[in-house]
Design a protein around this motif. Sequence first.
Motif, mmCIF file in Angstrom:
data_model
loop_
_atom_site.group_PDB
_atom_site.id
_atom_site.type_symbol
_atom_site.label_atom_id
_atom_site.label_comp_id
_atom_site.label_asym_id
_atom_site.label_seq_id
_atom_site.Cartn_x
_atom_site.Cartn_y
_atom_site.Cartn_z
ATOM 1 N N HIS A 1 0.918 -1.435 -0.064
ATOM 2 C CA HIS A 1 0.189 -0.069 0.056
ATOM 3 C C HIS A 1 0.892 1.323 0.130
ATOM 4 O O HIS A 1 0.170 2.513 0.038
ATOM 5 C CB HIS A 1 -0.920 0.022 1.232
ATOM 6 N N THR A 2 2.172 1.180 -0.110
ATOM 7 C CA THR A 2 3.087 2.322 -0.219
ATOM 8 C C THR A 2 3.136 2.799 -1.803
ATOM 9 O O THR A 2 3.668 1.975 -2.319
ATOM 10 C CB THR A 2 4.435 2.012 0.446
ATOM 11 N N LEU A 3 2.515 3.651 -2.335
ATOM 12 C CA LEU A 3 2.062 3.885 -3.408
ATOM 13 C C LEU A 3 2.259 5.339 -3.830
ATOM 14 O O LEU A 3 2.384 6.261 -2.939
ATOM 15 C CB LEU A 3 0.735 3.704 -3.949
ATOM 16 N N PRO A 4 2.638 5.673 -5.321
ATOM 17 C CA PRO A 4 3.004 7.076 -5.634
ATOM 18 C C PRO A 4 1.791 7.784 -5.612
ATOM 19 O O PRO A 4 0.689 7.315 -5.938
ATOM 20 C CB PRO A 4 3.509 6.865 -7.155
ATOM 21 N N THR A 5 1.904 9.187 -5.153
ATOM 22 C CA THR A 5 0.437 9.968 -5.042
ATOM 23 C C THR A 5 1.080 11.231 -5.768
ATOM 24 O O THR A 5 2.036 11.247 -6.493
ATOM 25 C CB THR A 5 0.295 10.573 -3.726
ATOM 26 N N ASN A 6 -0.136 12.216 -5.905
ATOM 27 C CA ASN A 6 0.385 13.536 -6.425
ATOM 28 C C ASN A 6 0.704 13.503 -8.013
ATOM 29 O O ASN A 6 1.589 14.245 -8.348
ATOM 30 C CB ASN A 6 1.280 14.304 -5.750
ATOM 31 N N GLY A 7 0.151 12.519 -8.612
ATOM 32 C CA GLY A 7 0.620 12.332 -9.978
ATOM 33 C C GLY A 7 1.651 11.616 -10.382
ATOM 34 O O GLY A 7 2.094 11.306 -11.596
ATOM 35 N N TYR A 8 2.711 11.117 -9.254
ATOM 36 C CA TYR A 8 3.923 10.487 -9.770
ATOM 37 C C TYR A 8 3.448 8.885 -10.104
ATOM 38 O O TYR A 8 4.611 8.410 -10.414
ATOM 39 C CB TYR A 8 4.591 10.467 -8.378
ATOM 40 N N ALA A 9 2.301 8.564 -10.043
ATOM 41 C CA ALA A 9 2.001 7.118 -10.576
ATOM 42 C C ALA A 9 2.288 7.089 -12.141
ATOM 43 O O ALA A 9 2.382 6.142 -12.680
ATOM 44 C CB ALA A 9 0.663 6.874 -10.563
ATOM 45 N N LYS A 10 2.668 8.323 -12.561
ATOM 46 C CA LYS A 10 2.805 8.408 -14.227
ATOM 47 C C LYS A 10 4.282 7.818 -14.286
ATOM 48 O O LYS A 10 4.534 7.496 -15.499
ATOM 49 C CB LYS A 10 2.723 9.586 -14.676
ATOM 50 N N GLN A 11 5.225 8.057 -13.116
ATOM 51 C CA GLN A 11 6.504 7.604 -13.600
ATOM 52 C C GLN A 11 7.267 6.733 -12.393
ATOM 53 O O GLN A 11 8.181 6.186 -12.499
ATOM 54 C CB GLN A 11 7.553 8.937 -13.725
ATOM 55 N N TYR A 12 6.562 6.501 -11.359
ATOM 56 C CA TYR A 12 6.986 5.634 -10.183
ATOM 57 C C TYR A 12 6.113 4.597 -10.131
ATOM 58 O O TYR A 12 4.789 4.414 -10.280
ATOM 59 C CB TYR A 12 6.978 6.554 -8.981
ATOM 60 N N SER A 13 6.592 3.410 -9.497
ATOM 61 C CA SER A 13 5.904 2.197 -9.180
ATOM 62 C C SER A 13 5.726 2.128 -7.562
ATOM 63 O O SER A 13 6.337 3.007 -6.946
ATOM 64 C CB SER A 13 6.865 0.915 -9.684
ATOM 65 N N GLY A 14 4.742 1.521 -7.275
ATOM 66 C CA GLY A 14 4.779 1.337 -5.795
ATOM 67 C C GLY A 14 5.872 0.705 -4.989
ATOM 68 O O GLY A 14 6.423 -0.002 -5.828
ATOM 69 N N VAL A 15 5.807 0.633 -3.989
ATOM 70 C CA VAL A 15 7.053 -0.428 -2.955
ATOM 71 C C VAL A 15 6.840 -1.873 -3.778
ATOM 72 O O VAL A 15 5.370 -2.230 -3.448
ATOM 73 C CB VAL A 15 6.844 0.135 -1.670
ATOM 74 N N ASN A 16 7.753 -2.275 -3.562
ATOM 75 C CA ASN A 16 7.838 -3.956 -4.245
ATOM 76 C C ASN A 16 9.024 -4.351 -3.532
ATOM 77 O O ASN A 16 9.941 -3.710 -3.043
ATOM 78 C CB ASN A 16 7.712 -4.085 -5.592
ATOM 79 N N LEU A 17 9.579 -5.534 -3.970
ATOM 80 C CA LEU A 17 10.822 -6.310 -3.374
ATOM 81 C C LEU A 17 11.956 -5.330 -3.724
ATOM 82 O O LEU A 17 12.860 -5.243 -3.246
ATOM 83 C CB LEU A 17 10.679 -7.935 -3.680
ATOM 84 N N ASP A 18 11.764 -5.244 -5.049
ATOM 85 C CA ASP A 18 13.221 -4.619 -5.661
ATOM 86 C C ASP A 18 13.327 -3.282 -5.207
ATOM 87 O O ASP A 18 14.339 -2.717 -5.415
ATOM 88 C CB ASP A 18 12.682 -4.492 -7.315
ATOM 89 N N SER A 19 12.355 -2.595 -4.606
ATOM 90 C CA SER A 19 12.534 -1.301 -3.992
ATOM 91 C C SER A 19 13.661 -1.500 -2.729
ATOM 92 O O SER A 19 14.355 -0.386 -2.408
ATOM 93 C CB SER A 19 11.310 -0.864 -3.050
ATOM 94 N N PHE A 20 13.849 -2.629 -2.262
ATOM 95 C CA PHE A 20 14.616 -3.000 -1.375
ATOM 96 C C PHE A 20 16.072 -3.308 -1.494
ATOM 97 O O PHE A 20 16.920 -3.984 -0.887
ATOM 98 C CB PHE A 20 14.261 -3.600 -0.131
ATOM 99 N N MET A 21 16.474 -3.557 -2.982
ATOM 100 C CA MET A 21 17.267 -4.445 -3.694
ATOM 101 C C MET A 21 18.136 -3.368 -4.753
ATOM 102 O O MET A 21 17.403 -2.286 -5.025
ATOM 103 C CB MET A 21 16.956 -5.299 -4.182
ATOM 104 N N LYS A 22 19.408 -3.780 -4.984
ATOM 105 C CA LYS A 22 20.079 -3.150 -6.182
ATOM 106 C C LYS A 22 20.341 -4.140 -6.985
ATOM 107 O O LYS A 22 20.791 -5.375 -6.679
ATOM 108 C CB LYS A 22 21.502 -2.222 -5.613
ATOM 109 N N SER A 23 20.402 -3.784 -8.242
ATOM 110 C CA SER A 23 20.796 -4.677 -9.263
ATOM 111 C C SER A 23 22.263 -4.359 -9.672
ATOM 112 O O SER A 23 22.652 -3.056 -9.999
ATOM 113 C CB SER A 23 19.835 -4.667 -10.865
ATOM 114 N N MET A 24 23.109 -5.572 -9.666
ATOM 115 C CA MET A 24 24.625 -5.191 -9.875
ATOM 116 C C MET A 24 25.085 -6.096 -10.953
ATOM 117 O O MET A 24 24.471 -7.106 -11.204
ATOM 118 C CB MET A 24 25.229 -5.746 -8.660
ATOM 119 N N THR A 25 25.644 -5.494 -11.952
ATOM 120 C CA THR A 25 26.420 -6.129 -13.180
ATOM 121 C C THR A 25 27.723 -6.940 -12.914
ATOM 122 O O THR A 25 28.552 -6.108 -12.314
ATOM 123 C CB THR A 25 26.077 -5.386 -14.442
#
Length: 427
Positions: A363-387
Amino acid sequence: MQKIDNPDRKDWKDVLKRPTQTVSDIEATVNTIFEEVKVNGDLALKKYTQKFDGINLEDFLVTASEIEEANTLVSEELKSAIQLAKSNIETFHSAQKTDRVTVETSKGVQCWQEKRPIQKIGLYIPGGTAPLFSTILMLAVPAAIAGCKEIVLCSPPDSEGRINPAILYTANLCGVTRIFKVGGIQAIAGMTFGTERIPQVYKIFGPGNQFVTVAKQIATKHGVAIDMPAGPSELLVVADDTANTAFVASDLLSQAEHGTDSQVILVSTSRQLIHAVEKEVEVQLNALPRKDIAEKAMANSKLIRVKDDVMAIDLINAYGPEHYIVCVENEDFYIENICNAGSVFIGNYTPESAGDYASGTNHTLPTNGYAKQYSGVNLDSFMKSMTFQKLSKEGIMNIGNAIEVMAEAEGLQAHKNAVTLRLNSLE
């Protein structure tokens, strides 16, 4: 609620305006508090806790005995409900785990991507009139699944210097490592810079009022990431004559009671439905304990009639709601064509409250129109992708010349040399 009939597209920007202050209105206050916390640490936290929360605290850290006491104050019924919600949230977020991605881009050139947890995260949990212990589930559960080592939580104390027992119980249940009695701008500043007591974190999560929202945005200027610019809650319902009027009214009010700066919108092609919902809102509003709050939020809210489904979905995408409820006969059209929404709730028996608490989605979600470019919180929000990459002798020979040519074209001779030396060694 303001009724608007078939607004012209050129007027949509004004029609869909949120009741929020701009960053510039609040930024000076935030910067002042940030600078004091940066320089004076815990002394500044004490000053602003006294000023804004009316309590003088010697120590902000919640003790083990306070957590034990909280466990005895939370009813078994509530504990059972929290544990059910936790289980569903764990199930949904665990399913978001992904495997390592490995590919050989050229012969002898091995590339792969792995995800690693963010080591130190901070959670902000609003207290006050609505202690949002459910938000702890939404943040601490995926943080634990991701493997975050340090989970710091800040929440404002009440007038007696306590944090709501349900917040403490849930935080302890979900593996939060340290809990502090600090709220508002000063909490965000404390987690941004670190103080004698509060550790500095790498990323801050959690909703709050407009001051907290701006404080999080300012935190990004000091090297701390945030989940998103999540501010006052909002909801948009699209409904037609097949919708249950009482259900629609209850959904609108469920978000309106969050705070006086919340906003709810009903979009419909039916004047009859809009009229019926308006009457039902008045009936249900009078029975709410938080009537005064909801009433003020409803003054910011809109009942909008549009001429057809195409106009409706265009308006909804222009708004980009945090929560989007679809209660129409032609639900497939509204689901397939939604581009901008934080979370979608479909059908008469899917209240937004389900996502707020126990269905499993976040339920932690983008407000104020930011849903146009942001996702809600998910598992990847707590992780970093490393190459990662590893080149064999064959690999450097296969792509080495291309690297040399490109580096030389950019005028970066040292880049070219790093490859040339290796290629020469293989001759």
